[in-house]
Design a protein around this motif. Structure first.
Motif, short mmCIF file in Angstrom:
data_model
loop_
_atom_site.label_atom_id
_atom_site.label_comp_id
_atom_site.label_asym_id
_atom_site.label_seq_id
_atom_site.Cartn_x
_atom_site.Cartn_y
_atom_site.Cartn_z
N GLY A 261 -22.32 6.69 -19.92
CA GLY A 261 -22.10 4.97 -19.55
C GLY A 261 -20.67 4.88 -19.23
N ASP A 262 -19.58 5.56 -19.69
CA ASP A 262 -18.04 5.28 -19.44
C ASP A 262 -17.93 5.63 -18.13
OD1 ASP A 262 -18.03 4.37 -22.05
OD2 ASP A 262 -17.12 6.17 -22.77
N LYS A 263 -17.14 4.91 -17.48
CA LYS A 263 -16.56 5.26 -16.19
C LYS A 263 -15.07 5.19 -16.10
CE LYS A 263 -20.76 3.46 -14.01
NZ LYS A 263 -21.64 2.46 -13.06
N PHE A 264 -14.73 6.23 -15.23
CA PHE A 264 -13.15 6.06 -14.75
C PHE A 264 -12.77 5.13 -13.73
CE2 PHE A 264 -13.26 10.50 -16.10
CZ PHE A 264 -12.44 10.54 -16.98
N ARG A 265 -11.87 4.37 -14.20
CA ARG A 265 -11.64 3.06 -13.37
C ARG A 265 -10.52 3.35 -12.41
NH1 ARG A 265 -13.20 -1.78 -14.06
NH2 ARG A 265 -11.31 -2.81 -13.66
N ILE A 266 -10.50 3.34 -11.22
CA ILE A 266 -9.70 3.72 -9.89
C ILE A 266 -9.49 2.44 -9.30
CG2 ILE A 266 -9.08 5.26 -8.19
CD1 ILE A 266 -11.62 7.06 -9.22
N MET A 267 -7.93 2.41 -8.96
CA MET A 267 -7.65 1.28 -8.02
C MET A 267 -6.67 1.61 -7.17
SD MET A 267 -5.04 -2.23 -8.75
CE MET A 267 -6.28 -3.16 -9.33
N GLU A 268 -6.96 1.39 -5.66
CA GLU A 268 -6.22 1.82 -4.67
C GLU A 268 -5.65 0.59 -4.37
OE1 GLU A 268 -6.06 3.60 -0.36
OE2 GLU A 268 -7.85 3.56 -1.19
N ILE A 269 -4.12 0.46 -4.14
CA ILE A 269 -3.41 -0.74 -3.69
C ILE A 269 -3.04 -0.64 -2.22
CG2 ILE A 269 -2.45 -1.46 -6.01
CD1 ILE A 269 0.07 0.38 -5.44
N ASP A 297 -6.14 -4.91 -1.46
CA ASP A 297 -4.97 -5.30 -0.41
C ASP A 297 -4.62 -6.73 -0.38
OD1 ASP A 297 -4.27 -3.31 2.35
OD2 ASP A 297 -3.80 -5.58 2.54
N ILE A 298 -3.59 -7.06 0.27
CA ILE A 298 -3.14 -8.44 0.20
C ILE A 298 -4.14 -9.31 1.17
CG2 ILE A 298 -1.36 -8.20 1.80
CD1 ILE A 298 0.47 -10.17 0.27
N ILE A 324 0.69 -6.83 -5.02
CA ILE A 324 1.42 -6.28 -6.00
C ILE A 324 2.83 -6.85 -6.47
CG2 ILE A 324 0.17 -4.16 -5.62
CD1 ILE A 324 2.52 -3.09 -3.77
N GLU A 325 3.31 -7.85 -5.72
CA GLU A 325 4.57 -8.42 -5.96
C GLU A 325 4.55 -9.54 -7.00
OE1 GLU A 325 7.69 -8.38 -2.65
OE2 GLU A 325 6.10 -8.52 -1.31
N GLU A 326 3.04 -9.79 -7.24
CA GLU A 326 2.99 -10.65 -8.17
C GLU A 326 2.15 -10.13 -9.45
OE1 GLU A 326 4.04 -13.66 -8.21
OE2 GLU A 326 4.68 -13.96 -6.12
N SER A 327 2.37 -10.57 -10.65
CA SER A 327 1.75 -10.13 -11.85
C SER A 327 0.03 -10.21 -11.76
CB SER A 327 2.13 -10.92 -13.12
OG SER A 327 1.16 -10.54 -14.14
N PRO A 328 -0.66 -9.09 -12.04
CA PRO A 328 -1.93 -9.03 -11.99
C PRO A 328 -2.70 -9.92 -12.82
CG PRO A 328 -1.17 -7.17 -13.21
CD PRO A 328 -0.26 -7.79 -12.68
N GLU A 329 -2.07 -10.34 -14.16
CA GLU A 329 -2.67 -11.23 -14.89
C GLU A 329 -2.87 -12.80 -14.14
OE1 GLU A 329 -0.77 -12.92 -18.54
OE2 GLU A 329 -2.44 -11.77 -19.66
N LEU A 330 -1.95 -13.11 -13.17
CA LEU A 330 -2.00 -14.19 -12.37
C LEU A 330 -3.19 -14.09 -11.21
CD1 LEU A 330 1.80 -15.03 -11.92
CD2 LEU A 330 0.13 -15.93 -13.83
N GLN A 331 -3.72 -13.12 -11.22
CA GLN A 331 -4.66 -12.73 -10.28
C GLN A 331 -6.02 -12.37 -10.57
OE1 GLN A 331 -2.68 -10.66 -6.41
NE2 GLN A 331 -1.09 -10.34 -8.07
N GLU A 332 -6.33 -12.67 -11.74
CA GLU A 332 -7.56 -12.47 -12.54
C GLU A 332 -7.80 -10.95 -12.41
OE1 GLU A 332 -10.36 -15.10 -10.63
OE2 GLU A 332 -9.33 -16.89 -11.52
N HIS A 348 6.91 0.58 -0.72
CA HIS A 348 8.20 0.40 -0.33
C HIS A 348 8.29 -0.80 0.67
CE1 HIS A 348 5.79 2.08 3.32
NE2 HIS A 348 6.70 1.24 3.99
N ALA A 349 6.83 -1.29 0.94
CA ALA A 349 6.94 -2.56 1.83
C ALA A 349 7.24 -3.88 1.07
CB ALA A 349 5.81 -2.56 2.51
N THR A 350 7.60 -3.86 -0.25
CA THR A 350 7.98 -4.98 -1.17
C THR A 350 9.34 -5.33 -1.32
OG1 THR A 350 7.84 -3.81 -3.18
CG2 THR A 350 5.64 -4.44 -2.09
N LYS A 351 9.62 -6.59 -1.56
CA LYS A 351 10.98 -7.04 -1.76
C LYS A 351 11.92 -6.19 -3.01
CE LYS A 351 9.73 -11.60 -0.34
NZ LYS A 351 9.80 -13.08 -0.70
N ASN A 352 11.25 -6.11 -4.04
CA ASN A 352 11.85 -5.31 -5.10
C ASN A 352 10.88 -4.32 -5.72
OD1 ASN A 352 12.48 -5.37 -7.96
ND2 ASN A 352 14.08 -6.82 -7.65
N ILE A 353 11.42 -3.12 -5.69
CA ILE A 353 10.52 -2.03 -5.92
C ILE A 353 10.37 -2.02 -7.31
CG2 ILE A 353 10.63 0.58 -6.43
CD1 ILE A 353 10.04 -0.08 -3.43
#
Length: 661
Positions: A261-269, A297-298, A324-332, A348-353
């Motif tokens: 029943g457990d699953k690996f959780r994968i996220m692609e950004i 994706d954005i 990904i330039e904002e906190s995930p907590e603010l995006q549910e 690399h395509a973000t303002k502040n690495i």
């Protein structure tokens, strides 16, 4: 006291306290007052698996020929725009002379960055003289660097000149023919060359602002010209294979340790068109029951693309918007919940690495793996294609980036990952200077998120809560969505019917229920970005046989204004018959457990701006005529001093946005 409280609240055994300067604090994400550090409560069972890396076959002949096409076409365009005629001030002639000597002595050793930084005024003046939009100054700087280091331009006094031998070659250069010949010899790069041809052919119009780069790269919202860049060619496939092999090996080796029943959780950004995803889905075939894959994706256009193309192949697929330039907590997005995060050419395509990596790290479990496929060098092809997009030059931490590129070196990645609390960083292929690099690191489990602040609901009071009962005005047609009510009225004018039509097309384009759309809410609030906006204009043009421009979605940013423009501009050309759909009446609910938002949604037209607050069971009585009584209101209203002034501003459509003092 703050130091002691922080130390006591966490399980660190030792701490070093430093008082930082304001400049240092501004560059240190984890120590800001508005952020807090938490520890991930879950540990992943994934372990990085070492795999064999096949040798990369360099494509020297193609890259050399492609560079010549790029440099000659670029110079031809700038010459046409008046590069040699543009003059600039001659302050700092010492640096200019150093530049000229270095180019003649050894172009490869020229530090173009120092010259341009010292002479930034020259770039501003040159941009203005050539009619280039100010937002492209960093692009112009990079283009001049490439021309200077290759010996295609020199500086004499206060002008840029093209050496005579180079100038004699330009009239005979034909971009279309050169691209065609290169495609015949290197057929595996045909997709790259098609995109390059489009961008170079339109370069002047893009630089001067006459044409948007997105309209060239994503014509009518299509992904056709970029999809093949990320898969189906040797370079992309090599690095996608390297990344996905690491991901698959790490997951498959650990699946036996998972409980039922457990699953690996994968996220692609930044999943985009799915060039990496598609290959990984094939490698994970047979393990569907053990996986959750969140494709993010954005831009919602890419999420719709994934749902159309990959849902059958990967039944464990989920999609979500994630900036990904904002906190995930603010995006549910739940923090500390993913075993692995992967991404290709996105960070690399973000303002502040550093800040971006902190946001990504926040979704990982302790020991969670980050695997990235990122650019590893400055490339003129990329500069003249994706470098035309605004996002390419957004970086605020230029000291970390490669010269003329938003990418980082292997050493740069290792340093910034360590700063953000990633451990055991590995870069593949090791010790190689290749166009891409695969970066792998492990989270230490510490998560940085915006500091939680206690807040009270504007609808709360000191009185005990009780069931909420509202008397609603009788709607035009009982329980029918507004869109259906309007459609059932055959007396609608052409303008009204256009508004209904545009609403329907918008609904179909972004795959949201038609009833969710309100006429005066901006398209951006429903997820329309530059790509989906272009697609919407295309769909409206096809449906109504008109010729809206892709920029019209910005000029007329909601259904009401866009429909009104279409009526005024094309009203006499449009034949839009009245249609009467057969709508099934919805059953009338007698009792629901609902939020205040759900109750008010039946009586007002803008429920999305009211906070959802769980209430007691609400009994709906038959609708009666009468007014709604608002018995309490509190809040902060910015430039409006009180609720009355705020309401007056709303009625008059007055903006309360002011400049920051």
């Amino acid at each position: 006291m703050q130091v002691l409280e922080t130390l006591i609240a966490h399980d660190q055994e030792q701490a070093v306290v430093l008082k930082l300067s304001a400049e240092t604090v501004s560059k240190t994400n984890n120590l800001l007052n508005d952020r807090e550090v938490l520890k991930a409560t879950t540990h992943t069972s994934l372990q990085l698996q070492e795999i064999l890396n096949p040798p990369y076959v360099h494509e020297g002949a193609y890259e050399s020929q492609m560079f010549q096409v790029c440099i000659k076409s670029l110079l031809q365009t700038l010459q046409e725009m008046g590069l040699e005629k543009a003059a600039f001030k001659t302050e700092g002639s010492k640096e200019i002379n150093v530049y000229r000597r270095n180019v003649k002595a050894n172009a490869a050793d020229w530090d173009g960055a120092r010259w341009i930084d010292d002479q930034s005024l020259l770039i501003t003046e040159l941009s203005a003289a050539l009619g280039i939009s100010g937002k492209y100054e960093r692009l112009l700087q990079s283009m001049l660097n490439a021309l200077g280091t290759s010996g295609h331009i020199e500086i004499e006094k206060n002008r840029i000149v093209i050496p005579e031998a180079i100038k004699e070659e330009l009239p005979g250069f034909d971009l279309s023919g050169a691209i065609g010949n290169l495609s015949k010899v290197h057929s595996g790069h045909r997709v790259h060359l098609e995109l390059l041809s489009r961008c170079l052919s339109s370069l002047k119009k893009i630089l001067t602002g006459e044409l948007r780069a997105t309209d060239v790269i994503f014509p009518e919202g299509s992904l056709a010209y970029v999809e093949g860049i990320y898969k189906g060619n040797y370079r992309a496939d090599y690095f996608n294979e390297l990344l996905t092999a690491e991901v698959a090996a790490s997951i498959i080796s650990a699946i036996g340790e998972k409980k039922d029943g457990d699953k690996f959780r994968i996220m692609e950004i930044g999943a985009g068109t799915g060039g990496t995803s598609e290959l990984l889905f094939r490698k994970l075939a047979g393990y569907e029951a053990s996986l959750v894959y969140v494709y993010t994706d954005i831009s919602k256009s890419f999420l719709l693309h994934a749902e159309r193309n990959y849902s059958a192949q990967a039944p464990y697929l989920q999609t979500a918007l994630f900036n990904i330039e904002e906190s995930p907590e603010l995006q549910e997005i739940e923090v500390g919940s993913f075993d692995l995060v992967l991404g290709t050419n996105v960070v690399h395509a973000t303002k502040n690495i550093g800040r971006t990596l902190s946001n990504i790290k926040a979704v990982l479990k302790k020991g969670g793996l980050l695997m990235l496929n990122e650019i590893a060098r400055t490339d003129l092809y990329t500069t003249l294609t994706f470098g035309l997009l605004d996002g390419w030059w957004l970086s605020e931490d230029r000291e970390l980036r490669l010269e003329g590129s938003p990418g980082l070196s292997a050493a740069g990645w290792t340093a910034v990952l360590a700063e953000q609390g990633f451990e055991q960083t590995k870069i593949y292929p090791e010790g190689s200077v290749l166009p891409q690099q695969v970066i792998i690191a492990e989270s230490n489990g510490w998560i940085t998120i915006p500091r939680r602040r206690p807040s009270s609901s504007p609808l709360s009071s000191s009185q005990p809560s009780s069931p909420v009962q509202l008397q609603a005005k009788q709607p035009l047609r009982e329980e029918q969505p507004q869109a259906v009510q309007d459609s059932l009225n055959p007396g609608k004018s052409l303008r009204d019917r256009l508004e209904l039509k545009v609403r329907g097309i918008a609904s179909e384009t972004i795959k949201l229920p038609e009833a969710d759309f309100e006429s005066d809410v901006p398209f951006t609030e429903y997820g329309f970005d530059s790509i989906l906006g272009t697609t919407l204009m295309k769909n409206i043009n096809e449906a109504l046989n008109i010729t809206l421009k892709s920029t019209d979605i910005f000029n007329y940013p909601n259904i009401k204004e866009l429909s009104q423009y279409i009526h005024e501009r094309y009203g006499k050309e449009i034949n839009l018959p009245v249609t009467v759909p057969q709508a099934e009446p919805r059953p009338v609910e007698t009792s629901v457990t609902a939020s205040v938002k759900a109750v008010i949604a039946d009586t007002v037209t803008r429920p999305r701006f009211i906070s959802e607050i769980e209430g007691q069971p609400v009994v709906k009585e038959p609708a009666k005529t009468g007014d709604i009584a608002i018995v309490g209101l509190s809040g902060q209203f910015g430039a409006a001093g009180n609720a009355e002034e705020f309401w007056d501003a709303l009625v008059k459509g007055k903006s309360l946005i002011e400049d920051v003092p």
